[in-house]
Design an enzyme around this catalytic site. Structure first.
Site, PDB file in Angstrom:
ATOM      1  N   GLY A 184     -53.241  29.374 -29.429  1.00  0.00           N
ATOM      2  CA  GLY A 184     -53.904  30.379 -28.460  1.00  0.00           C
ATOM      3  C   GLY A 184     -53.477  30.428 -26.998  1.00  0.00           C
ATOM      4  CG  HIS A 222     -48.132  32.370 -28.082  1.00  0.00           C
ATOM      5  ND1 HIS A 222     -48.925  32.721 -26.983  1.00  0.00           N
ATOM      6  CD2 HIS A 222     -48.140  31.283 -28.540  1.00  0.00           C
ATOM      7  CE1 HIS A 222     -49.072  31.183 -26.719  1.00  0.00           C
ATOM      8  NE2 HIS A 222     -48.683  30.395 -27.834  1.00  0.00           N
ATOM      9  CD  GLN A 225     -50.515  19.939 -30.705  1.00  0.00           C
ATOM     10  OE1 GLN A 225     -50.631  20.339 -31.737  1.00  0.00           O
ATOM     11  NE2 GLN A 225     -49.837  20.531 -29.937  1.00  0.00           N
ATOM     12  CE  LYS A 283     -42.219  26.425 -22.398  1.00  0.00           C
ATOM     13  NZ  LYS A 283     -43.252  25.657 -22.823  1.00  0.00           N
ATOM     14  CD  GLN A 342     -44.180  22.744 -31.634  1.00  0.00           C
ATOM     15  OE1 GLN A 342     -45.344  22.011 -31.219  1.00  0.00           O
ATOM     16  NE2 GLN A 342     -44.306  23.905 -31.678  1.00  0.00           N
ATOM     17  CB  VAL A 402     -40.589  35.418 -24.552  1.00  0.00           C
ATOM     18  CG1 VAL A 402     -40.748  36.417 -23.364  1.00  0.00           C
ATOM     19  CG2 VAL A 402     -40.178  35.834 -25.624  1.00  0.00           C
ATOM     20  CB  SER A 447     -45.916  27.756 -20.592  1.00  0.00           C
ATOM     21  OG  SER A 447     -46.778  26.635 -20.947  1.00  0.00           O
ATOM     22  NE  ARG A 494     -50.303  21.788 -21.679  1.00  0.00           N
ATOM     23  CZ  ARG A 494     -50.125  21.419 -22.755  1.00  0.00           C
ATOM     24  NH1 ARG A 494     -48.939  21.890 -23.316  1.00  0.00           N
ATOM     25  NH2 ARG A 494     -50.868  20.795 -23.493  1.00  0.00           N
TER      26      ARG A 494
END
Ligand code: AMP
Length: 282
Positions: free
Chosen positions: A31, A37, A61, A149, A153, A176, A185, A187
């Site tokens: 989210g 995204h 995680q 990104k 993962q 992006v 991000s 964050r």
């Protein structure tokens, strides 16, 4: 757009879509949606008949001293963005739905998880792989869209799909970035203006090394020192790692002779940011 919180209702929806032979594209997220995204959603819309977006801030995680509680959760805004992009189902399970009491089976990778972010975030990839495996079991997608990104993962999920013979095509989507190069991000929302201004130097250091690579430099140590030297002039950047790894097995090569990832993690203030560029010999 349907919003589904209940696992059984979600499975019912998937069963119906499968019965209608609809192809399914799946975009898992935590989210706080941004254009990164949404680029995954766009790609899914262009390839699959049904696009499922999950929003789940996965407690498994996050480490004990990480930002699980602070992680942004602007749910109404996410709903509006997902709707605008034509998402068919937004799946937003609660932690109890995903990990009911007694949940005791986990996926613990034993090789690729030991380097890069894995060495600093113990248990992180166990949480990631477990939740992605669960989400894949629920969604049964034809296509899984992941951003480059989160390069480690992406590679680890590709590898899990191979290891478990999962019937899904993993599509890695380009990073992006803001015009100035900063990788989008969720964050980034933590950053104050002056921190954001300096965070741009992370991608700048990677681009500098990539430019040298494109001009013919193949030595890992030279490429790493180009990026490291660039970052050294910025005291607000606290580099956690900067490494060059083969894309397929994450070994550290002396020379870039096959596809490699140049990846870093750094703290800007208390915010941990990651970024990378791919180096691909022609
Ligand atoms: P997250 O919500 O951070 O877990 O990210 C969900 C998915 O979006 C992951 O596959 C990420 O790699 C991808 N993603 C996040 N940021 C970007 C970005 N700037 N560009 C492309 N994909 C991204």
């Amino acid at each position: 757009m349907k919003i589904i919180e209940d696992v059984f209702e979600f499975q019912q929806f998937i069963n119906d879509a499968k019965a209608k032979h609809q192809s399914i594209g799946f975009v898992p997220t935590m989210g706080a949606l941004h254009d990164g995204h949404l680029s995954l959603v766009k790609q899914s819309k262009s390839m699959a008949q049904t696009t499922i977006l999950s929003v789940f801030v996965n407690p498994m995680q996050f480490g004990p001293n990480e930002d699980f509680n602070q992680y942004p959760r602007p749910f109404q805004n996410d709903v509006a963005l997902a709707k605008q992009q034509g998402v068919d189902v937004l799946f937003q399970p609660s932690p109890m739905q995903m990990y009911p009491l007694g949940h005791s089976t986990f996926i613990d990778e034993n090789n690729l998880s030991n380097v890069l972010c894995g060495q600093f975030r113990k248990g992180h990839f166990k949480g990631v792989l477990t939740v992605v495996f669960k989400l894949l079991s629920l969604t049964k997608p034809d296509y899984l869209f992941l951003g480059k990104k989160d390069a480690q993962q992406l590679r680890m999920i590709e590898h899990m799909v191979e290891d478990f013979n999962l019937d899904v095509q993993v599509i890695g989507c380009d990073i992006v970035r803001e015009k100035n190069g900063l990788a989008l991000s969720s964050r980034n929302a933590y950053l104050k203006e002056e921190q954001k201004a300096v965070a741009v130097q992370l991608s700048a250091s990677l681009f500098k090394a990539k430019k040298a690579f494109d001009l013919g430099e193949k030595s890992s140590s030279v490429l790493l020192s180009i990026a490291k030297e660039h970052l050294q002039s910025f005291s607000l950047i606290d580099l956690q790692y900067l490494e060059l790894r083969n894309w397929d097995d994450f070994q550290a090569p002396l020379q870039v002779t096959k596809k490699c990832v140049l990846a870093l993690a750094a703290f800007v203030g208390k915010t941990r940011l990651i970024d990378n560029v791919m180096l691909e010999p022609r």
